[in-house]
Design a protein around this motif. Sequence first.
Motif, short mmCIF file in Angstrom:
data_model
loop_
_atom_site.label_atom_id
_atom_site.label_comp_id
_atom_site.label_asym_id
_atom_site.label_seq_id
_atom_site.Cartn_x
_atom_site.Cartn_y
_atom_site.Cartn_z
N UNK A 284 0.82 -1.21 0.00
CA UNK A 284 0.00 0.00 0.00
C UNK A 284 0.85 1.26 0.00
N UNK A 285 1.92 1.29 0.81
CA UNK A 285 2.73 2.50 0.90
C UNK A 285 3.49 2.75 -0.40
N UNK A 286 3.87 1.68 -1.11
CA UNK A 286 4.52 1.86 -2.42
C UNK A 286 3.52 2.36 -3.45
N UNK A 287 2.27 1.89 -3.35
CA UNK A 287 1.22 2.40 -4.23
C UNK A 287 0.98 3.90 -3.95
N UNK A 288 1.02 4.28 -2.69
CA UNK A 288 0.91 5.68 -2.33
C UNK A 288 2.06 6.48 -2.94
N UNK A 289 3.26 5.94 -2.82
CA UNK A 289 4.43 6.62 -3.37
C UNK A 289 4.33 6.81 -4.86
N UNK A 290 3.78 5.82 -5.57
CA UNK A 290 3.65 5.91 -7.03
C UNK A 290 2.74 7.06 -7.42
#
Length: 420
Positions: A284-290
């Motif tokens: 989820x946090x990587x999706x946020x970063x993207x």
Amino acid sequence: MLKRIAPDQLRLGMYVQEIPGPWMNHPFWRGSFKLEKYEDLKTLRSAKIEQILIDTTKGRDIVMEDEPKPTAPAADESTPETAAPATVERPAEASRPRQAKIVVQVGAEQERVQAARVLTASKKAIMTMFNETRMGKALDVRQALPVVHEITASVARNSGALISLARLKTADDYTYMHSVAVCALMIALGHQLGLSPEETRQAGIAGLLHDIGKMAVPTDILNKPGKLTDDEFTSVKKHAQAGHAILRGVDGIGDAALDVSLHHHEKIDGSGYPFNLKGNQISMVAKMGAVCDVYDAITSNRPYKPGWEPGHSVKRMANNQGHFDETILEAFIKSVGIFPTGSCVVMQSGKVGIVIDQHPGSLLTPKVKVFFSALTMAPLPIEIIDLATTRSGDKIASHADPAKLHLPNLETIWASAAIV
């Protein structure tokens, strides 16, 4: 061992762990550092500070009561003291749990001055931190904490103020300001997703450090004004793994920062890099970063292309099937607005303006500063229209394309609007 001491007990060679008070109100951008310059010693001793926290495991201890306190650099100031440390008790209230600080939300106009100060100080801190990394020095994650703290406070007061101002980058400071902007966007998105304060803080740190790997990319490629060659683009793409390698060796770094640094260019459909992850393989946090990384990148002027208008950018991102997680993107749009602060819009009346503030919970009724007519193609007297309260019946019809309307430099208009 952590000890609270009076400023006049400071000596060169001590390790300052914490200076009380707001980070921007003293001249030291680092949250903690070793006291090695006499000028810094004089500054701290003369500051209106009651106590300073030092760490005796990383620097010299306090002076014994019968030992004279130096007023100028001594020949042996660089050598640690061998005298037995005196005990300094912490105040009783220091050990009590702190009560949650109540944050009062304010309008964008009120927050812009403070947001500008936060951005200036943050850019200075990130430039120093990143450039030290480029020179091979070890990164201290604690240096990022004051930056994240101040950005978090500004976003809590009014998220649109700092995020919109962070778009106004130059070619020279793009990499640094992009990191600050992504930090702010991650924090705002974390709030929208209902993350805990600690999870939101870690997301902010991840956003701040997500591009640290670009310090391993040659500067002539990083700042190239034209289109990159295939080989140059391959070099740039390596920044994700380079950043992960840098952060992996940093004491105290969180999993979120490691994850985002490595995976913020992955896409839901598996067409991203470096590992072509897809769907639930991406955290989820990587999706946020993207999402946050792309939004700031496409709305900012780059060395090789001008930025897109914010509202148009949100629309393009929503139509880009396969890149972003739909739930994360929906929350992101709610956090910045369908017409983000700084957007150029045309009203049903034909008036053209810039969105200068949002109304929480009402995505379609921001506050707009109008200055131009799309009907007469002529300037209008500047007027602020609050669509949440106005009885004029006017509404936003669509995003406006400044180029098609032959408007002057929109960033110049926005900057002056922000100052006002």
